[in-house]
Structures are given as C-alpha cells and as structure tokens.
Design a protein around this motif. Structure first.
Motif, PDB file in Angstrom:
ATOM      1  N   TRP A  76       0.837  -1.199   0.000  1.00 33.27           N
ATOM      2  CA  TRP A  76       0.000   0.000   0.000  1.00 33.27           C
ATOM      3  C   TRP A  76       0.868   1.242   0.000  1.00 33.27           C
ATOM      4  O   TRP A  76       1.866   1.318   0.716  1.00 33.27           O
ATOM      5  N   ASN A  77       0.516   2.210  -0.825  1.00 29.75           N
ATOM      6  CA  ASN A  77       1.202   3.503  -0.734  1.00 29.75           C
ATOM      7  C   ASN A  77       0.168   4.605  -0.981  1.00 29.75           C
ATOM      8  O   ASN A  77      -0.959   4.329  -1.401  1.00 29.75           O
ATOM      9  N   GLN A  78       0.579   5.809  -0.718  1.00 30.30           N
ATOM     10  CA  GLN A  78      -0.365   6.930  -0.720  1.00 30.30           C
ATOM     11  C   GLN A  78      -1.015   7.145  -2.085  1.00 30.30           C
ATOM     12  O   GLN A  78      -2.111   7.696  -2.162  1.00 30.30           O
ATOM     13  N   SER A  79      -0.359   6.690  -3.151  1.00 26.34           N
ATOM     14  CA  SER A  79      -0.953   6.893  -4.483  1.00 26.34           C
ATOM     15  C   SER A  79      -2.221   6.058  -4.662  1.00 26.34           C
ATOM     16  O   SER A  79      -2.973   6.258  -5.607  1.00 26.34           O
ATOM     17  N   TYR A  80      -2.464   5.110  -3.749  1.00 31.31           N
ATOM     18  CA  TYR A  80      -3.682   4.302  -3.818  1.00 31.31           C
ATOM     19  C   TYR A  80      -4.824   4.941  -3.031  1.00 31.31           C
ATOM     20  O   TYR A  80      -5.950   4.450  -3.064  1.00 31.31           O
ATOM     21  N   SER A  81      -4.512   5.997  -2.295  1.00 33.13           N
ATOM     22  CA  SER A  81      -5.548   6.582  -1.436  1.00 33.13           C
ATOM     23  C   SER A  81      -6.589   7.343  -2.248  1.00 33.13           C
ATOM     24  O   SER A  81      -6.250   8.082  -3.180  1.00 33.13           O
ATOM     25  N   VAL A  82      -7.868   7.170  -1.862  1.00 37.38           N
ATOM     26  CA  VAL A  82      -8.921   7.981  -2.470  1.00 37.38           C
ATOM     27  C   VAL A  82      -9.300   9.134  -1.532  1.00 37.38           C
ATOM     28  O   VAL A  82     -10.282   9.842  -1.762  1.00 37.38           O
ATOM     29  N   GLU A  83      -8.507   9.277  -0.458  1.00 39.93           N
ATOM     30  CA  GLU A  83      -8.683  10.385   0.508  1.00 39.93           C
ATOM     31  C   GLU A  83     -10.016  10.318   1.239  1.00 39.93           C
ATOM     32  O   GLU A  83     -10.522  11.346   1.704  1.00 39.93           O
ATOM     33  N   ILE A  84     -10.619   9.136   1.275  1.00 37.28           N
ATOM     34  CA  ILE A  84     -11.831   8.905   2.062  1.00 37.28           C
ATOM     35  C   ILE A  84     -11.496   7.698   2.953  1.00 37.28           C
ATOM     36  O   ILE A  84     -11.421   6.564   2.453  1.00 37.28           O
ATOM     37  N   PRO A  85     -11.235   7.943   4.252  1.00 35.87           N
ATOM     38  CA  PRO A  85     -10.673   6.889   5.103  1.00 35.87           C
ATOM     39  C   PRO A  85     -11.468   5.583   5.123  1.00 35.87           C
ATOM     40  O   PRO A  85     -10.874   4.501   5.091  1.00 35.87           O
ATOM     41  N   THR A  86     -12.800   5.651   5.155  1.00 32.85           N
ATOM     42  CA  THR A  86     -13.576   4.406   5.225  1.00 32.85           C
ATOM     43  C   THR A  86     -13.341   3.553   3.968  1.00 32.85           C
ATOM     44  O   THR A  86     -13.261   2.326   4.042  1.00 32.85           O
ATOM     45  N   ILE A  87     -13.219   4.213   2.832  1.00 29.30           N
ATOM     46  CA  ILE A  87     -12.999   3.467   1.590  1.00 29.30           C
ATOM     47  C   ILE A  87     -11.544   2.998   1.496  1.00 29.30           C
ATOM     48  O   ILE A  87     -11.272   1.873   1.062  1.00 29.30           O
ATOM     49  N   ASP A  88     -10.610   3.825   1.935  1.00 23.11           N
ATOM     50  CA  ASP A  88      -9.206   3.383   1.954  1.00 23.11           C
ATOM     51  C   ASP A  88      -9.070   2.110   2.787  1.00 23.11           C
ATOM     52  O   ASP A  88      -8.324   1.199   2.414  1.00 23.11           O
ATOM     53  N   GLU A  89      -9.758   2.044   3.918  1.00 26.43           N
ATOM     54  CA  GLU A  89      -9.665   0.848   4.766  1.00 26.43           C
ATOM     55  C   GLU A  89     -10.152  -0.391   4.012  1.00 26.43           C
ATOM     56  O   GLU A  89      -9.569  -1.463   4.112  1.00 26.43           O
ATOM     57  N   GLN A  90     -11.237  -0.227   3.260  1.00 30.82           N
ATOM     58  CA  GLN A  90     -11.751  -1.369   2.487  1.00 30.82           C
ATOM     59  C   GLN A  90     -10.754  -1.769   1.394  1.00 30.82           C
ATOM     60  O   GLN A  90     -10.534  -2.958   1.146  1.00 30.82           O
ATOM     61  N   HIS A  91     -10.182  -0.774   0.732  1.00 29.01           N
ATOM     62  CA  HIS A  91      -9.188  -1.090  -0.299  1.00 29.01           C
ATOM     63  C   HIS A  91      -7.976  -1.793   0.318  1.00 29.01           C
ATOM     64  O   HIS A  91      -7.393  -2.700  -0.289  1.00 29.01           O
ATOM     65  N   LYS A  92      -7.600  -1.369   1.516  1.00 27.79           N
ATOM     66  CA  LYS A  92      -6.457  -2.024   2.180  1.00 27.79           C
ATOM     67  C   LYS A  92      -6.780  -3.486   2.482  1.00 27.79           C
ATOM     68  O   LYS A  92      -5.914  -4.353   2.382  1.00 27.79           O
ATOM     69  N   THR A  93      -8.028  -3.750   2.845  1.00 27.26           N
ATOM     70  CA  THR A  93      -8.431  -5.138   3.096  1.00 27.26           C
ATOM     71  C   THR A  93      -8.331  -5.957   1.813  1.00 27.26           C
ATOM     72  O   THR A  93      -7.876  -7.108   1.826  1.00 27.26           O
ATOM     73  N   LEU A  94      -8.723  -5.360   0.693  1.00 24.86           N
ATOM     74  CA  LEU A  94      -8.602  -6.071  -0.589  1.00 24.86           C
ATOM     75  C   LEU A  94      -7.132  -6.361  -0.916  1.00 24.86           C
ATOM     76  O   LEU A  94      -6.797  -7.458  -1.365  1.00 24.86           O
ATOM     77  N   VAL A  95      -6.272  -5.383  -0.664  1.00 24.58           N
ATOM     78  CA  VAL A  95      -4.826  -5.592  -0.878  1.00 24.58           C
ATOM     79  C   VAL A  95      -4.352  -6.741   0.002  1.00 24.58           C
ATOM     80  O   VAL A  95      -3.617  -7.643  -0.450  1.00 24.58           O
ATOM     81  N   GLU A  96      -4.778  -6.746   1.271  1.00 25.20           N
ATOM     82  CA  GLU A  96      -4.355  -7.820   2.193  1.00 25.20           C
ATOM     83  C   GLU A  96      -4.805  -9.192   1.697  1.00 25.20           C
ATOM     84  O   GLU A  96      -4.066 -10.168   1.797  1.00 25.20           O
ATOM     85  N   LEU A  97      -6.031  -9.253   1.172  1.00 22.20           N
ATOM     86  CA  LEU A  97      -6.541 -10.552   0.707  1.00 22.20           C
ATOM     87  C   LEU A  97      -5.774 -11.049  -0.524  1.00 22.20           C
ATOM     88  O   LEU A  97      -5.487 -12.240  -0.641  1.00 22.20           O
ATOM     89  N   ILE A  98      -5.456 -10.120  -1.440  1.00 16.11           N
ATOM     90  CA  ILE A  98      -4.673 -10.527  -2.622  1.00 16.11           C
ATOM     91  C   ILE A  98      -3.276 -10.978  -2.179  1.00 16.11           C
ATOM     92  O   ILE A  98      -2.760 -11.997  -2.640  1.00 16.11           O
ATOM     93  N   ASN A  99      -2.678 -10.236  -1.237  1.00 18.94           N
ATOM     94  CA  ASN A  99      -1.358 -10.636  -0.721  1.00 18.94           C
ATOM     95  C   ASN A  99      -1.428 -11.991  -0.009  1.00 18.94           C
ATOM     96  O   ASN A  99      -0.522 -12.816  -0.128  1.00 18.94           O
ATOM     97  N   LYS A 100      -2.519 -12.196   0.727  1.00 23.07           N
ATOM     98  CA  LYS A 100      -2.687 -13.463   1.457  1.00 23.07           C
ATOM     99  C   LYS A 100      -2.757 -14.640   0.471  1.00 23.07           C
ATOM    100  O   LYS A 100      -2.155 -15.693   0.685  1.00 23.07           O
ATOM    101  N   LEU A 101      -3.495 -14.419  -0.618  1.00 16.57           N
ATOM    102  CA  LEU A 101      -3.619 -15.457  -1.647  1.00 16.57           C
ATOM    103  C   LEU A 101      -2.255 -15.729  -2.286  1.00 16.57           C
ATOM    104  O   LEU A 101      -1.865 -16.884  -2.496  1.00 16.57           O
TER     105      LEU A 101
END
Ligand code: FEO
Length: 135
Positions: free
Chosen positions: A6-31
């Motif tokens: 994750w890096n700042q260029s992925y941020s949509v500057e809306i914290p609730t949505i950034d958190e969801q995107h981070k979860t998606l990143v975690e799941l892809i990394n987990k896979l």
C-alpha cells in the motif's frame, strides 16, 4: 515479499474506503503468499472465495454511496464493477474446474485490476463524495 504494498498513491482520501481497499490488498497478498508457500487447493480456494465476497461487499458500499448522492457516473462505475466481478468469478470457476495452480498471470491480473481501478476510476469520485461530506 508482499505482491502489493500500500502507498499513498492508492488513497482515495476517504478513510472508510481506503480501509476497504487495504483489506482487498491484504486478501490478494494473502492469496499470493499462500500460493508461494505451496498451500493446497482447499486453502487457496477459501481465500479466493473470501476475496470475491469482500470485493462484492466493497463494490456494493461504493455503489450505495454513489446512488445516495446521485453521482453522475454511477452507471459507468457500476458497469466496471460488474465487469471486474465477472472476471474474478471466471478465475474462480477455472480454479474450481482444475486450474488449481493460480498462475502468475492471475496475480498480474488481480494486481492490475485493483490498482488500475482505484487509481483510474475510484479516485474520480473523490472530489464529489468529499464535497458531500463522506469521510
Ligand atoms: Fe473501490 Fe470502485 O471500487
């Protein structure tokens, strides 16, 4: 090493949505980690299912916000969501049909999918939703 960091260029500057995107990143990394660790088809299938479910939950959340505030490009954005879900379901059905290895191409697709969608499509709603007070 994680497939996506994750890096700042992925941020949509809306914290609730950034958190969801981070979860998606975690799941892809987990896979990705599970594949590298040589985990079996059952374990990979469970993570893939979790990724698909969370993707649908996340897309539904964004679509609710866009509908609530009459986002002008709601239809276009929703169509891209539908296309992406269709492609991931295709990966899952190939996996279930016997392509248990999950090739590097699948991970290239997942990474491009997430990063390009966030940076190319999601970020377009940032000024609109922020103006509506979404945080
Ligand atoms: Fe964050 Fe449009 O998906």
């Amino acid at each position: 090493m994680a497939l996506i960091t994750w890096n700042q260029s992925y941020s949509v500057e809306i914290p609730t949505i950034d958190e969801q995107h981070k979860t998606l990143v975690e799941l892809i990394n987990k896979l990705h980690d599970a594949r590298l660790a040589g985990k079996g088809a059952d374990a990979l299938g469970l993570i893939l299912t979790e990724l698909i479910r969370y993707t649908q939950t996340h897309f539904a959340h964004e679509e609710r916000l866009m509908r609530l505030y009459n986002y002008p490009d709601y239809e276009g954005h929703k169509k891209l969501h539908n296309d992406l879900v269709g492609k991931v379901l295709e990966v899952k059905s190939k996996f279930d049909a016997g392509e248990k290895a999950l090739s590097g191409e699948v991970f290239d697709f997942l990474k491009d999918w997430l990063v390009n969608h966030i940076q190319g499509t999601d970020r377009k709603y940032t000024p609109f939703l922020k103006q509506k007070g979404v945080a």
